[in-house]
Every structure is written in structure tokens, then in C-alpha cells.
Motif scaffolding. Structure first.
Motif, PDB file in Angstrom:
ATOM      1  N   LEU A   1       0.833  -1.201   0.000  1.00 19.74           N
ATOM      2  CA  LEU A   1       0.000   0.000   0.000  1.00 19.74           C
ATOM      3  C   LEU A   1       0.867   1.251   0.000  1.00 19.74           C
ATOM      4  CD1 LEU A   1      -2.731  -1.075   2.590  1.00 19.74           C
ATOM      5  CD2 LEU A   1      -2.835  -1.198   0.095  1.00 19.74           C
ATOM      6  N   ALA A   2       0.478   2.205  -0.843  1.00 17.17           N
ATOM      7  CA  ALA A   2       1.260   3.423  -1.019  1.00 17.17           C
ATOM      8  C   ALA A   2       0.897   4.463   0.039  1.00 17.17           C
ATOM      9  CB  ALA A   2       1.011   3.988  -2.420  1.00 17.17           C
ATOM     10  N   PRO A   3       1.750   5.473   0.236  1.00 17.30           N
ATOM     11  CA  PRO A   3       1.434   6.549   1.192  1.00 17.30           C
ATOM     12  C   PRO A   3       0.087   7.196   0.884  1.00 17.30           C
ATOM     13  CG  PRO A   3       3.713   6.729   0.429  1.00 17.30           C
ATOM     14  CD  PRO A   3       3.070   5.668  -0.403  1.00 17.30           C
ATOM     15  N   GLY A   4      -0.737   7.295   1.913  1.00 19.24           N
ATOM     16  CA  GLY A   4      -2.064   7.882   1.746  1.00 19.24           C
ATOM     17  C   GLY A   4      -3.128   6.891   1.369  1.00 19.24           C
ATOM     18  N   LEU A   5      -2.765   5.626   1.110  1.00 20.07           N
ATOM     19  CA  LEU A   5      -3.732   4.604   0.712  1.00 20.07           C
ATOM     20  C   LEU A   5      -3.819   3.468   1.726  1.00 20.07           C
ATOM     21  CD1 LEU A   5      -3.031   4.370  -3.128  1.00 20.07           C
ATOM     22  CD2 LEU A   5      -4.876   5.595  -1.970  1.00 20.07           C
ATOM     23  N   ASN A   6      -3.314   3.697   2.933  1.00 17.09           N
ATOM     24  CA  ASN A   6      -3.386   2.675   3.976  1.00 17.09           C
ATOM     25  C   ASN A   6      -4.735   2.699   4.674  1.00 17.09           C
ATOM     26  OD1 ASN A   6      -2.075   0.547   5.390  1.00 17.09           O
ATOM     27  ND2 ASN A   6      -1.863   1.898   7.174  1.00 17.09           N
ATOM     28  N   TYR A   7      -5.244   3.894   4.948  1.00 16.64           N
ATOM     29  CA  TYR A   7      -6.562   4.081   5.554  1.00 16.64           C
ATOM     30  C   TYR A   7      -7.517   4.589   4.473  1.00 16.64           C
ATOM     31  CZ  TYR A   7      -4.639   3.740  10.315  1.00 16.64           C
ATOM     32  OH  TYR A   7      -4.050   3.309  11.475  1.00 16.64           O
ATOM     33  N   ARG A   8      -8.554   3.803   4.173  1.00 17.97           N
ATOM     34  CA  ARG A   8      -9.481   4.206   3.104  1.00 17.97           C
ATOM     35  C   ARG A   8     -10.941   3.937   3.496  1.00 17.97           C
ATOM     36  NH1 ARG A   8      -7.329   2.142  -2.709  1.00 17.97           N
ATOM     37  NH2 ARG A   8      -8.912   3.686  -3.312  1.00 17.97           N
ATOM     38  N   GLN A   9     -11.240   3.935   4.799  1.00 18.56           N
ATOM     39  CA  GLN A   9     -12.579   3.539   5.233  1.00 18.56           C
ATOM     40  C   GLN A   9     -13.688   4.377   4.612  1.00 18.56           C
ATOM     41  OE1 GLN A   9      -9.946   3.751   7.164  1.00 18.56           O
ATOM     42  NE2 GLN A   9     -10.037   2.447   8.990  1.00 18.56           N
TER      43      GLN A   9
ATOM     44  N   PRO B   1      -3.308  20.033   8.643  1.00 22.28           N
ATOM     45  CA  PRO B   1      -1.975  19.560   8.244  1.00 22.28           C
ATOM     46  C   PRO B   1      -2.074  18.628   7.041  1.00 22.28           C
ATOM     47  CG  PRO B   1      -2.724  18.475  10.257  1.00 22.28           C
ATOM     48  CD  PRO B   1      -3.701  19.573   9.975  1.00 22.28           C
ATOM     49  N   GLU B   2      -0.999  18.505   6.294  1.00 22.43           N
ATOM     50  CA  GLU B   2      -0.986  17.761   5.043  1.00 22.43           C
ATOM     51  C   GLU B   2      -1.504  16.338   5.210  1.00 22.43           C
ATOM     52  OE1 GLU B   2      -0.618  18.187   1.087  1.00 22.43           O
ATOM     53  OE2 GLU B   2       0.311  19.660   2.404  1.00 22.43           O
ATOM     54  N   GLU B   3      -1.134  15.686   6.306  1.00 18.30           N
ATOM     55  CA  GLU B   3      -1.499  14.282   6.485  1.00 18.30           C
ATOM     56  C   GLU B   3      -2.991  14.078   6.743  1.00 18.30           C
ATOM     57  OE1 GLU B   3       0.058  15.858  10.463  1.00 18.30           O
ATOM     58  OE2 GLU B   3       0.630  15.935   8.330  1.00 18.30           O
ATOM     59  N   ARG B   4      -3.728  15.150   7.047  1.00 18.14           N
ATOM     60  CA  ARG B   4      -5.158  15.040   7.313  1.00 18.14           C
ATOM     61  C   ARG B   4      -6.022  15.437   6.123  1.00 18.14           C
ATOM     62  NH1 ARG B   4      -7.164  17.108  13.030  1.00 18.14           N
ATOM     63  NH2 ARG B   4      -8.952  15.949  12.212  1.00 18.14           N
TER      64      ARG B   4
END
Length: 578
Positions: free
Chosen positions: A86-94, A163-166
Motif C-alpha cells: 500500500l502506497a502513502p495515503g492509501l493505507n486508511y481508506r474507510q 496539516p498535510e497528512e489530514r
């Protein structure tokens, strides 16, 4: 607007779309040369793949029934291969929100609290030239956090200071392989809409996305064969090589929304291995595909009213469970279908009922093993997230914990259309007519996502509406009358009468395009030969460069901020300045 007499051409690249504000950001010489490279490399094979689709449809009409391909048995039986991690940003996709790429929707989607956004250039976007270009501008600005929007009334929409990660991970859905963009010609040929949408987004944003800790991610719509996934994989490789990016930087989630692709889910993942992110259960297009592919195979494949074709129908259960199994067996994410309900804040009772339906639908998907799902409205994001949290308990996904090895690939289950409970009704025919015409009116006015009777409708649901009517007439189906409960055969004449009645009750207003919408819908639903898609003739008649060409027009804005040499009103074949 543009005139055919003021087309601008350089190095075989012709722009004949009208000037769009801000187009210099995306219609640069360098970007157009990249599109030309993709077209010249991959257009011949795309045409072959479309011809293959016609051959498969002809075989089905002659009695052939799809099955798991024998030539790929070794791929399915090999337990060792997996897709890329899984790529960055595609681990959590609920929870992923979906919608068109207009400026307001872009801001709202990124502020929605969803984990991802399916930014749609396809079924929920009208492919008018301004929408296509502005959509690319909006994506570019959004990724750089330079986007806002102000309504005519003065209300302003701007990105929340997250923040970018959210920020939701963006997955762009380009147009399907069958759709063209005839405002851009390469060597005199229209470019495929798929290459246009993919190419501009990738060229302008791949490096920026990587720098921000994500990547260029995509949803691939309406694939009908694993060879089409192979084509996309080759496009991805060529695009990454062109920009000097590592192969595997691109990731794609494939929508399994055709009946033939349902028999090739593992093969599709295999073809995209280093670029695969997962599969999605595109339920509405999937239902349309079943009707379309088996429309002339008799009563065995006739479905009841659309509202009665739920995800608990045996064929839909087989489809979704086999999708989860295929994904988790190969290390990919399984993403569920759309929750189309629209919250109604003015009617608390209706609103509660809608939210309960969404929660139940998402809870079913999570229990079945899906790792995430789609919603169409920001108010549904917490409802869907809550349902998945009940099952996942805070885990990012179920790839390793809910493998669904209890599911056995079942060809008969996928084709068990006749077991769908329900009936055809006069009310259902009227609803199909009403929704179809209302949707096409919205589509013609530039909005490919339309809230109709509490549901978010897009091109896929309009396709179901018109194709069901066509099939019911062709099969001589019986419909239950609303007044006395008796049965009546569905005929062209009766449907024409119902169209007249439904149309007379539509709410008319200045600027509506109901007359054209009715003409397009009826031509598709009552045609002697079944048109493959509703929006293709609509584009050709109403949105294409030729259909919109006025008699006199000013020259288009210089491409990429460079003035076309020798181009002015009344000149042909002008050059873009180098």
C-alpha cells in the motif's frame, strides 16, 4: 467559444476548444506534447480494445456465457504473487467521498473529513470543454492549497487549515476508454478522454504530490477485460519514464463495474501489479453492464425495478464477496460502492431514514470484509466512518484479517440474475423516465451529478433507467399497473404515452434543457438498436467541438501563455509560438 476557422496547430497538435479562464496553467506546450506522446503510442491499441468489446458483446448475443478465462488459470491458481505494498495515503481508506471536480465540490470534498476523495472526470462530470479544463485547474490549485471559491451571492469556500497528512488522499477518475475529447486533436484525430484526463493531471501534479508525501493515484472506470488493465499499465510505465519517475509511483484502483471484468478480477490486479491499489465495487455501472450485455437473452436476464435491485440480491452478493476475496488474496484494498442518499436537513424524519440506510449499507460492507467505501455527501462521512469503526476497531484495513477464503469463485452466482426478487411496475417505468430526463437536463446544463428525489444520480443511474426500459420492451416484460394491480405488457406505444405524461409534470424554468433531454433519453430508450452508451450521442450532438461551433468567433487564447503565430479570426492552421 471557438470557430473551426481559428484552430491552432503546432507539431500536429490542434486546439479547437474555446478560451477558458486560467487555461494557461494547464494547457502548456510541454503538457500538450506529453499528451501527443501518449496518443501516438497508445491510441492504436485502444481502438483494438474497443473492437474486442464489440466482439465479446456479439458472442454473448449469440449465446456465449462469460466464464473465468481458461488461458489465465495459472494466474488465478498461483498463490505466490501479490500487488505492490500500500502506497502513502492509501493505507486508511474507510471513507472516500466522490464527486465532480468543479471548484466548490473540490473545496467541500477536501474539507469533508473523508480519508480520500475520488475526484471524478467521468460519470458525475459533464465533459463540456470548460469543465474538462477547469477541472484540471482546480486539481492543480487544490494540491498546492491555492484554491478557494466565492458564489455570486458572496459566500466564500476555502480550505480548512489542516496539516498535510489530514487532507483526503486524491484519486482521480479519468473518463472511460470509449469517450473522446474532440477539442484536442493529435495528427487530426481526437484524443481519448482517458488520456486527456490522466495525462494533464499526472504531468502537472505528480512531482508535487510526491513532495507532499502522497502520489499520483487514479480510479480506472469501466474496464471490460484484463487486456485493458494491461493497456493502462503500459500507459503508466510510459508516463513515469517520460517524467523520470520510478515505476510503481502511480497507483490505481480499478472499478469492477462490468460483468465481464467480474470474471477477471485477479487477472486485472495481476496486469497492474506494481501499480495496483485495489478494486472497487461500482454497483450502478455493474447493474447497467448486466442489462446491456444480456439485454437480448430473454426473461432469464430481466431485472425488476431499479429500486428493488439491492446489494442483498444473490448476484450482487456473489459479486461483492468474490471481489473482497480477490483483493485480500493479493494484498489489495477492497472498496465498497456508493451511498447515494442525500441528507435532507429540512425534513428530520426523512433525514434520519436516509442516515440509517447508509449506516446499514456500510456496516454490511465492513462485515463482508471491505476496507472502505464511498459516500456522495459530506454529512455521510461520519456515518460511514462509524460503521467501519464498529467492525475494524481502529485497524486501517482488513486485508490480512478478513481474507474471505471461505468464498469460492462462482460463475453461476455472478450470473444468477433471475434470483433477484421484485417485479416491474408502472411506477418503476415512470421513475426511470423521470430520473432519466431530469438527469440529462442537468448533464446538458453542465452538472453531471444531480440530486433527484433524495438520491445523487450520475450517468450510471441514467444508463440503468434507459436500458431497463429498452430491455423490458424488447423482452415483452409484464408490468404491474399502479391503479388496479393488473399486469400490462411493456410496449413502445405505452412507454411513449408514459413519457408524455411524465414530461408534462416536470417543473419547467428559464434555462432548462428538458426538451433536448427528453429527445436524447427517448432516442436511447426506444431505439430499435440498443445504443452502447447514453452520453456518447449526447456529447456528439451537444458538447463536441463541431456541435458547438458558431459561425463567427474570436481566436482562442494563446496556448500555455504563448501567442499562436499566424492565427487570427478567419485563419486556419495557425502555429503556436515556440
Amino acid at each position: 467559444m471557438y470557430s473551426a476557422d481559428t484552430e491552432v496547430t503546432v507539431n500536429g497538435i490542434t486546439l479547437r476548444g474555446h478560451q477558458v479562464r486560467g487555461q494557461r496553467k494547464v494547457l502548456t506546450i510541454e503538457a500538450l506534447e506529453f499528451l501527443a506522446h501518449l496518443h501516438r503510442t497508445f491510441e492504436p491499441r485502444r481502438r483494438e480494445l474497443l473492437a474486442d468489446r464489440e466482439e465479446v458483446k456479439a458472442r454473448i448475443s449469440e449465446g456465449w456465457t462469460p466464464d473465468f478465462p481458461e488461458e489465465t488459470r495459472a494466474i488465478r491458481e498461483d498463490d505466490t504473487w501479490k500487488v505492490a505494498p500500500l502506497a502513502p495515503g492509501l493505507n486508511y481508506r474507510q471513507v472516500e467521498i466522490t464527486g465532480p471536480v468543479d471548484r466548490k465540490m473540490t473545496v467541500n470534498a477536501l474539507n469533508s473529513g473523508a480519508l480520500g476523495w475520488m475526484a471524478d472526470f467521468e460519470d458525475s462530470s459533464t465533459p463540456a470543454w470548460e469543465n474538462v479544463v477547469c477541472g484540471q485547474i482546480n486539481m492543480r490549485d487544490a494540491i498546492r492549497r491555492q484554491i478557494d471559491f466565492r458564489t455570486e451571492a458572496g459566500k466564500r469556500y476555502r480550505l480548512d487549515p489542516e496539516p498535510e497528512e489530514r487532507i483526503p488522499t486524491i484519486n482521480v477518475r479519468p473518463r472511460g476508454l470509449h469517450l473522446m475529447e474532440d477539442h484536442l486533436l493529435i495528427d487530426g484525430e481526437p484524443i481519448a478522454g482517458a488520456l486527456m484526463d490522466f495525462g494533464l493531471y499526472f504531468f502537472h501534479n505528480a512531482q508535487e504530490l510526491i513532495a507532499r508525501g502522497r502520489g499520483p493515484y487514479f480510479y480506472l472506470p469501466k474496464l471490460e477485460h484484463y487486456r485493458e488493465a494491461r493497456w493502462w499499465n503500459e500507459v503508466f510505465c510510459a508516463a513515469q519514464d517520460y517524467l523520470g519517475l520510478e515505476r510503481g509511483t502511480i497507483r490505481a484502483t480499478v472499478l469492477i463495474e462490468t460483468i465481464t471484468a467480474a470474471f477477471q478480477m485477479e487477472e486485472i490486479l495481476y496486469e497492474l501489479r506494481e501499480h495496483a491499489a485495489g478494486l472497487n465495487a461500482g454497483r450502478w455501472d455493474y447493474i447497467f453492464s448486466i442489462i446491456k450485455m444480456f439485454r437480448d437473452r430473454g426473461a432469464q436476464y430481466v431485472l425488476p425495478d431499479r429500486v428493488q435491485v439491492t446489494m442483498t440480491a444473490p448476484m450482487m452478493r456473489a459479486y461483492t464477496e468474490q471481489l473482497v476475496r480477490a483483493c485480500h488474496r493479493r494484498g489489495a484494498s477492497a472498496i465498497g460502492g456508493m451511498a447515494a442518499q442525500i441528507p435532507n436537513r429540512r425534513d428530520p424524519q426523512a433525514n434520519t431514514a436516509a442516515l440509517e440506510k447508509v449506516h446499514a449499507d456500510k456496516l454490511r460492507e465492513a462485515t463482508d470484509g471491505f476496507d472502505g467505501s464511498w459516500v456522495a455527501h459530506p454529512d455521510l462521512v461520519p456515518i460511514a466512518r462509524e460503521a467501519f469503526d464498529e467492525v475494524l476497531g481502529g485497524c486501517p484495513h482488513q486485508i490480512r484479517t478478513r481474507t474471505r477464503q471461505d468464498v469460492v469463485p462462482d460463475a453461476e452466482g455472478l450470473l444468477n440474475v433471475g434470483a433477484t426478487e421484485g417485479e416491474i411496475t408502472e411506477a418503476g417505468i415512470r421513475t426511470n423516465i423521470d430520473v432519466g430526463i431530469r438527469y440529462m437536463d442537468s448533464w446538458l446544463r453542465g452538472s453531471g451529478a444531480a440530486a433527484i428525489h433524495g438520491l445523487m444520480e450520475d450517468a450510471a443511474t441514467a444508463e440503468i433507467s434507459r436500458s431497463q426500459i429498452w430491455q423490458w420492451i424488447d423482452a415483452g416484460a409484464q408490468a404491474r399497473m399502479s391503479d388496479d394491480g393488473t399486469m400490462r405488457r411493456v410496449t413502445r406505444r405505452w412507454v411513449e404515452e408514459l413519457v408524455d405524461d411524465v414530461f408534462s409534470q416536470l417543473p419547467r424554468s428559464a434555462g432548462d434543457r428538458f426538451d433536448e433531454a427528453r429527445e436524447l433519453f427517448v432516442a436511447s430508450a426506444l431505439a430499435k438498436e440498443f445504443p452502447a452508451f447514453l452520453t456518447v450521442p449526447a456529447y456528439e450532438q451537444c458538447l463536441s467541438a463541431v456541435s458547438q461551433a458558431p459561425s463567427q468567433q474570436e481566436a482562442p487564447e494563446q496556448v500555455g501563455g504563448r501567442r499562436p503565430q499566424g492565427s487570427s479570426a478567419g485563419s486556419r492552421g495557425g502555429e503556436m509560438a515556440a
